[in-house]
Design a protein around this motif. Structure first.
Motif, PDB file in Angstrom:
ATOM      1  N   LEU A  99     -32.055 -23.779 -10.402  1.00 49.80           N
ATOM      2  CA  LEU A  99     -31.512 -22.561  -9.480  1.00 49.80           C
ATOM      3  C   LEU A  99     -31.555 -23.023  -8.136  1.00 49.80           C
ATOM      4  O   LEU A  99     -30.966 -22.504  -7.247  1.00 49.80           O
ATOM      5  N   LEU A 100     -32.887 -23.117  -7.768  1.00 50.16           N
ATOM      6  CA  LEU A 100     -33.176 -23.623  -6.441  1.00 50.16           C
ATOM      7  C   LEU A 100     -32.091 -24.687  -5.848  1.00 50.16           C
ATOM      8  O   LEU A 100     -31.676 -24.509  -4.773  1.00 50.16           O
ATOM      9  N   PHE A 101     -32.000 -25.640  -6.531  1.00 48.87           N
ATOM     10  CA  PHE A 101     -31.121 -26.871  -5.972  1.00 48.87           C
ATOM     11  C   PHE A 101     -29.957 -26.326  -5.849  1.00 48.87           C
ATOM     12  O   PHE A 101     -29.051 -26.753  -5.020  1.00 48.87           O
ATOM     13  N   ALA A 102     -29.479 -25.260  -6.854  1.00 47.33           N
ATOM     14  CA  ALA A 102     -27.802 -24.887  -6.538  1.00 47.33           C
ATOM     15  C   ALA A 102     -27.566 -23.792  -5.613  1.00 47.33           C
ATOM     16  O   ALA A 102     -26.638 -23.231  -5.376  1.00 47.33           O
ATOM     17  N   SER A 103     -28.760 -23.311  -5.062  1.00 45.22           N
ATOM     18  CA  SER A 103     -28.676 -22.357  -4.045  1.00 45.22           C
ATOM     19  C   SER A 103     -27.773 -23.108  -2.934  1.00 45.22           C
ATOM     20  O   SER A 103     -27.822 -24.234  -2.398  1.00 45.22           O
ATOM     21  N   SER A 104     -26.933 -22.161  -2.275  1.00 49.22           N
ATOM     22  CA  SER A 104     -25.872 -22.474  -1.334  1.00 49.22           C
ATOM     23  C   SER A 104     -26.814 -22.965   0.055  1.00 49.22           C
ATOM     24  O   SER A 104     -27.810 -22.401   0.425  1.00 49.22           O
ATOM     25  N   SER A 105     -26.377 -23.873   0.725  1.00 44.65           N
ATOM     26  CA  SER A 105     -26.626 -24.286   2.003  1.00 44.65           C
ATOM     27  C   SER A 105     -28.231 -24.966   1.791  1.00 44.65           C
ATOM     28  O   SER A 105     -29.012 -24.730   2.874  1.00 44.65           O
ATOM     29  N   LEU A 106     -28.461 -25.484   0.668  1.00 43.44           N
ATOM     30  CA  LEU A 106     -29.902 -26.007   0.572  1.00 43.44           C
ATOM     31  C   LEU A 106     -29.852 -27.538   0.651  1.00 43.44           C
ATOM     32  O   LEU A 106     -29.028 -28.160  -0.179  1.00 43.44           O
ATOM     33  N   SER A 107     -30.405 -28.110   1.617  1.00 44.25           N
ATOM     34  CA  SER A 107     -30.499 -29.380   1.925  1.00 44.25           C
ATOM     35  C   SER A 107     -31.789 -29.999   1.501  1.00 44.25           C
ATOM     36  O   SER A 107     -32.757 -29.398   1.312  1.00 44.25           O
ATOM     37  N   ALA A 108     -31.781 -31.375   1.375  1.00 38.36           N
ATOM     38  CA  ALA A 108     -33.108 -31.860   0.743  1.00 38.36           C
ATOM     39  C   ALA A 108     -34.274 -31.846   1.735  1.00 38.36           C
ATOM     40  O   ALA A 108     -35.391 -31.577   1.471  1.00 38.36           O
ATOM     41  N   GLN A 109     -34.047 -31.838   3.004  1.00 34.90           N
ATOM     42  CA  GLN A 109     -34.854 -31.519   4.313  1.00 34.90           C
ATOM     43  C   GLN A 109     -35.272 -30.234   4.103  1.00 34.90           C
ATOM     44  O   GLN A 109     -36.574 -30.295   4.356  1.00 34.90           O
ATOM     45  N   THR A 110     -34.626 -29.362   3.998  1.00 31.91           N
ATOM     46  CA  THR A 110     -34.991 -27.891   3.824  1.00 31.91           C
ATOM     47  C   THR A 110     -35.906 -27.637   2.845  1.00 31.91           C
ATOM     48  O   THR A 110     -37.057 -26.875   2.969  1.00 31.91           O
ATOM     49  N   LEU A 111     -35.533 -28.241   1.789  1.00 31.08           N
ATOM     50  CA  LEU A 111     -36.584 -28.162   0.373  1.00 31.08           C
ATOM     51  C   LEU A 111     -37.916 -28.897   0.960  1.00 31.08           C
ATOM     52  O   LEU A 111     -38.941 -28.284   0.307  1.00 31.08           O
ATOM     53  N   LYS A 112     -37.869 -29.933   1.207  1.00 29.64           N
ATOM     54  CA  LYS A 112     -39.163 -30.788   1.693  1.00 29.64           C
ATOM     55  C   LYS A 112     -39.977 -29.861   2.658  1.00 29.64           C
ATOM     56  O   LYS A 112     -41.357 -30.009   2.299  1.00 29.64           O
ATOM     57  N   GLU A 113     -39.309 -29.512   3.689  1.00 34.20           N
ATOM     58  CA  GLU A 113     -40.152 -28.895   4.619  1.00 34.20           C
ATOM     59  C   GLU A 113     -40.775 -27.517   3.816  1.00 34.20           C
ATOM     60  O   GLU A 113     -42.097 -27.118   4.152  1.00 34.20           O
ATOM     61  N   SER A 114     -39.925 -26.819   2.953  1.00 27.20           N
ATOM     62  CA  SER A 114     -40.621 -25.669   2.320  1.00 27.20           C
ATOM     63  C   SER A 114     -41.597 -25.840   1.430  1.00 27.20           C
ATOM     64  O   SER A 114     -42.658 -25.058   1.380  1.00 27.20           O
ATOM     65  N   PHE A 115     -41.452 -27.106   0.713  1.00 27.83           N
ATOM     66  CA  PHE A 115     -42.575 -27.412  -0.256  1.00 27.83           C
ATOM     67  C   PHE A 115     -43.762 -28.208   0.312  1.00 27.83           C
ATOM     68  O   PHE A 115     -44.570 -28.696  -0.495  1.00 27.83           O
ATOM     69  N   SER A 116     -43.847 -28.729   1.785  1.00 31.85           N
ATOM     70  CA  SER A 116     -44.907 -29.402   2.243  1.00 31.85           C
ATOM     71  C   SER A 116     -46.125 -28.558   2.170  1.00 31.85           C
ATOM     72  O   SER A 116     -45.996 -27.233   2.134  1.00 31.85           O
ATOM     73  N   ALA A 117     -46.944 -29.291   2.523  1.00 32.84           N
ATOM     74  CA  ALA A 117     -48.271 -28.305   2.718  1.00 32.84           C
ATOM     75  C   ALA A 117     -48.339 -27.414   3.708  1.00 32.84           C
ATOM     76  O   ALA A 117     -48.867 -26.188   3.702  1.00 32.84           O
TER      77      ALA A 117
END
Length: 180
Positions: free
Chosen positions: A7-25
């Protein structure tokens, strides 16, 4: 957790970089809890839902929904009561700099667990024969997928009210709620 990731991956305007930043320490340090209590009302169905999740950035929340729903069957009359459990992702589309107003979109997937069926049988008074009118039984499981878009009005910090349509496998109607 896999469903939440999908579901998170399917979210609109979600890029790999944004996901990486949100889940980083560093990104996880900015996570904040978010809870909502909503009521769904549909044609012959409805019930309350409580959600709890983590706001991973200013635009997205992921978490779990738990609720009690009832399907009323007018022909019998009878009803099916079930508990629903879903994982969800919420995406905000903020309006203005102060972000007081926002459109949002909740996508969720899970299951409904039947725990009670009333009016399952109808008794024919002419011959005392019982006819099964509702085929569902306690213990049955329904897959539930829903989309709940709407508008949110924030009052103070993250205290807000929201309203919108509900389009789901278990309910077609509207939802209204409060969040914090």
């Amino acid at each position: 957790m896999a469903i939440a990731a999908c579901l998170l991956f399917a979210s609109s305007s979600l890029s790999a970089q944004t996901l990486k930043e949100s889940f980083s320490a560093e990104g996880r340090e900015n996570w904040k809890p978010e809870f909502t209590l909503r009521g769904n009302v549909g044609i012959y169905t409805g019930g309350p839902i409580l959600s709890g999740g983590v706001r991973i950035d200013n635009k997205r929340t992921i978490g779990l929904m738990v609720g009690k729903h009832e399907i009323y069957i007018d022909d019998v009359p009878g009803d099916i009561q079930y508990i629903l459990t879903n994982v969800f992702i919420r995406r905000y589309f903020h309006l203005g700099e102060r972000q007081r107003f926002a459109f949002y979109s909740d996508l969720s997937a899970g299951a409904g667990w039947v725990y009670e069926v009333n009016g399952k049988y109808w008794k024919n008074t002419e011959n005392d024969e019982e006819i099964e009118m509702i085929s569902d039984s306690p213990g049955d499981v329904y897959p539930i997928i829903s989309w709940q878009p709407g508008i949110r009005v924030r009052f103070y910090k993250n205290i807000h009210m929201f309203l919108g349509p509900t389009i789901a496998t278990n309910c077609m109607g509207v939802h209204i709620g409060i969040g914090f």
